[in-house]
Write an enzyme that holds these catalytic residues in place. Structure first.
Site, PDB file in Angstrom:
ATOM      1  N   ASP A 339     -16.016   7.855  22.308  1.00  0.00           N
ATOM      2  CA  ASP A 339     -16.745   9.012  22.824  1.00  0.00           C
ATOM      3  C   ASP A 339     -18.215   8.651  23.036  1.00  0.00           C
ATOM      4  O   ASP A 339     -18.841   8.024  22.172  1.00  0.00           O
ATOM      5  CB  ASP A 339     -16.604  10.164  21.823  1.00  0.00           C
ATOM      6  CG  ASP A 339     -17.355  11.406  22.239  1.00  0.00           C
ATOM      7  OD1 ASP A 339     -17.004  11.985  23.278  1.00  0.00           O
ATOM      8  OD2 ASP A 339     -18.310  11.787  21.527  1.00  0.00           O
ATOM      9  N   GLU A 376     -16.056   5.742  27.119  1.00  0.00           N
ATOM     10  CA  GLU A 376     -16.649   6.799  27.925  1.00  0.00           C
ATOM     11  C   GLU A 376     -18.083   6.323  28.172  1.00  0.00           C
ATOM     12  O   GLU A 376     -18.946   6.488  27.320  1.00  0.00           O
ATOM     13  CB  GLU A 376     -16.627   8.138  27.190  1.00  0.00           C
ATOM     14  CG  GLU A 376     -17.169   9.280  28.037  1.00  0.00           C
ATOM     15  CD  GLU A 376     -17.220  10.597  27.261  1.00  0.00           C
ATOM     16  OE1 GLU A 376     -16.964  11.650  27.881  1.00  0.00           O
ATOM     17  OE2 GLU A 376     -17.515  10.574  26.050  1.00  0.00           O
TER      18      GLU A 376
END
Length: 702
Positions: A339, A376
């Site tokens: 993330d 990401e």
């Protein structure tokens, strides 16, 4: 009488069983004293035993350690750390707060956890999370082995452990709904659908109270620990049993040939900003673990969550690496999606680094050599590293694929050339590197944003239920409601939405790259226009299993698409082919409604492409019509070396004609194929490899 404690060792960190007791070790650089508190029960306001560590005996460098005889698995514990409370200099020691062990492998959740008590002055032992001693090796993995599927044979299914079986329609027993065990009950569904990997939203223990008043943090992007599985997903009650629940799930998924990828949050913690709770890292070594503001009393916030982990600081780098190794070696997971991974590129001042040490530590670690690494490649502070993320083996969530495919299918102007790039693995983003075609993880929906049904049902977000006056969530959704905002009774609107849904699925699963689907999209699951449903844990936001029958058409279409993608016969040596080499070996010839005349203009909404699947001796012809009128597309003429053109997909047709197997695909007119408005068609012709090369000689990229 208690046996005397011993000096202990400075490694390994955490609580380690051995020699009739346990060694406890924790890092705390500028503290003046550390106490180990042992509890009989998680709700106890006072510990059964307190062991004050003598810095002359129990401290080595910045590591505090002690060996305590008689400790066994299940022992509940926490730390109190003494030192200066001097926020202006980055010091936030508070001995009244009970702290979690950063390396604790299990967390005991009190009957009443109070985030507020961890924020305010005073002792919070009764309402604090506590760490639990475990023996991670006390589990029989039997013959478990990772599937180790190559990326070119991978279809990722992003899902939430709790939401997958929380709905009563799941058929899962009440006690197992929303748990690891509940997910196990649904493995036959996953196998039947055909996905090869589940990407689980955060399963590291997280704070469910980190949400607006009266709501619950449900996504899990507020970690309490980087080692302990979330206790709320356990179907059992003893604190340590969550370990077996998680491992049972992994073992069962592996037996079904499905890999387990964890969505991991190594960029911030739930301790938040200056007014946030003191739970663990803040009270141990605030100035080490976090990137502080220039005044040191505040925190750099590149996450939008109040703080940012100082990922390239040596102690933090080691913690991240130790965490990853633990989840691979002891919990048998197969990969990680990071993330806000761009934060891993920032130094202690928040500046981007050309060669971030933590990324290369992860990349080169031998324990992690066979795991999937997905980034990401951006953060909330504006750092966008898509196509430039450090490392040689990381795959990347391709936000350009999401946005460009959405824009093209909603008929935005100027998107034809962008679609051509996305169909072919985004060579404008990745071809400058000698990287594999699967570097691009292609998706149009994920947990963050609209579901696929909402993408074709809402023009704007509807997040009022989140308690933030609809201010939260992205305003840039590239969505189109097909004529009516929200649910529609008009059959024509519903048919159009179904067709658009199939278009999105087809482009995601058949483009070059690694496809990823959002759980529930295959049954047209909705979040009722909410594009930031992190704080919703009710049935309305769970996987509604009654939709499986109601939207069997889309489910069947998705299942057939996955089978079509995975049934390709890949040649020997495929693993070493770069995207550039693939596009040379399998050149694409672009068309519009006329052959060899693609319309790249601003007002164009159509694209067709012909390419050879060399290893299958197939010629593939793709037609995408995002125009609002029907169009007839000329087809490439075939010589006698080819069988006639056959149609395997046409999203405008009713099932079962919308998608057919290669064996059942009907022959179509050799000259042209009519494509309905906002539809996609895929045709194929069987041909020898030599014939395919001859037909496509001289094909050009957009």
């Amino acid at each position: 009488m208690d046996q005397p404690i011993a000096q202990g060792r400075s490694y390994p960190l955490g609580a380690t069983l051995g020699d009739g007791g346990a060694n406890f070790c924790v890092f705390s650089k500028l503290s003046t004293g550390v106490e180990l508190s042992l509890f009989d029960h998680v709700d106890d306001a006072r510990p059964a035993r307190v062991i004050a560590l003598d810095p002359r005996i129990h401290r080595t460098y910045h590591y505090w350690h002690v060996f305590v005889p008689g400790i066994s698995p299940g022992q509940i514990y926490g730390f109190r750390v003494h030192g200066l409370l001097d926020p202006a200099n980055g010091l936030r020691f508070d001995a009244s707060k009970l702290l979690l062990d950063p390396y604790g492998k299990c967390i005991a959740r009190p009957t009443v956890w109070s985030r507020q008590a961890a924020c305010l002055p005073g002792d919070n032992a009764a309402t604090a999370f506590k760490s639990v001693v475990v023996d991670p090796r006390a589990y029989d993995w039997e013959d478990d082995a990772p599937p180790r599927r190559p990326f070119e044979r991978t279809v990722i299914y992003e899902m939430h452990v709790g939401r997958f079986t929380r709905h009563p329609g799941s058929g899962v027993a009440t006690a197992e709904r929303g748990t690891y065990a509940g997910l196990v009950r649904k493995i036959p569904y996953l196998r039947d659908l055909g996905v090869t990997a589940v990407e689980l939203l955060p399963v590291f223990a997280f704070d469910e109270q980190d949400a607006p008043a009266g709501l619950t943090n449900d996504w899990g992007y507020q970690p309490l620990s980087f080692f302990a599985p979330h206790p709320g997903y356990s179907a059992r009650h003893a604190p340590t049993e969550v370990l077996d629940d998680f491992r049972d799930m992994v073992k069962a998924l592996h037996r079904a040939g499905i890999e387990v990828i964890l969505d991991v949050v190594y960029n911030h913690t739930t301790e938040g900003g200056p007014d946030g709770p003191t739970i663990s890292l803040r009270g141990l070594a605030n100035e080490t673990y976090y990137i502080l503001g220039d005044d040191k009393a505040t925190y750099a916030d590149y996450t939008g969550c109040g703080n940012t982990l100082n990922a390239n600081e040596p102690i933090v780098r080691r913690m991240i690496l130790d965490s990853l190794r633990y989840w691979v070696s002891e919990m048998h997971v197969d990969g990680f999606r990071f993330d806000l991974a761009a934060i891993l590129s920032r130094d202690e001042h928040g500046r981007p680094m050309a060669a971030p040490p933590v990324i290369w530590d992860i990349e080169t670690d031998p324990v992690l050599a066979n795991v999937k690494l997905i980034a990401e490649a951006w953060d909330a502070g504006g750092l966008y590293e898509l196509g430039s993320f450090a490392g040689d083996s990381w795959k990347e969530w391709n936000g350009k694929f999401r946005d460009d495919v959405r824009s093209f299918l909603k008929s935005d102007n100027g998107m034809v050339r962008a679609l051509a790039y996305r169909l072919t693995g985004s060579p404008d983003v990745y071809a400058r590197e000698r990287r594999e075609p699967e570097q691009s993880v292609n998706f149009v929906t994920c947990h963050d944003g609209f579901t696929l049904k909402d993408l074709v049902s809402y023009n704007t977000k509807h997040n009022e239920a989140n308690g933030e006056q609809n201010r939260d969530g992205s305003d840039n959704n590239y969505s189109w409601n097909c004529g009516i905002e929200g649910p529609a009774d008009d059959p024509a609107i519903e048919q159009l939405r179904t067709r658009q849904t199939k278009n999105f699925l087809a482009l995601t699963l058949l483009s070059v790259g690694t496809p990823m689907l959002l759980a529930g999209d295959e049954v047209r699951s909705s979040q009722h226009g909410n594009n930031n449903a992190y704080c919703r844990n009710d049935e309305l936001f769970s996987f509604d299993w009654t939709l499986l029958e109601r939207h069997a058409e889309v489910h069947r279409f998705t299942k057939q698409l996955i089978a079509f993608r995975l049934n390709r016969n890949l040649p020997t040596g495929r693993f070493d082919m770069t995207l550039q080499e693939l596009l040379r070996e399998r050149p694409v010839q672009w068309h519009g409604v006329k052959l060899n005349s693609p319309d790249w203009s601003e007002q164009s909404h159509t694209l067709a492409a012909t390419s050879a699947l060399l290893w299958d001796q197939l010629l593939l012809h793709v037609i995408v019509n995002a125009y609002w009128e029907p169009l007839e597309f000329a087809l490439p003429p075939l010589t006698a070396a080819y069988e006639p053109w056959r149609r395997c997909i046409d999203t405008s047709l009713a099932p079962p004609e919308d998608i057919c197997s290669l064996e059942d695909a009907p022959i179509v007119s050799p000259a042209a194929y009519p494509v309905h408005p906002r539809s996609l068609a895929i045709l194929f012709a069987r041909a020898s490899t030599d014939a395919a090369h001859a037909l496509l000689a001289g094909g050009k990229q957009p």
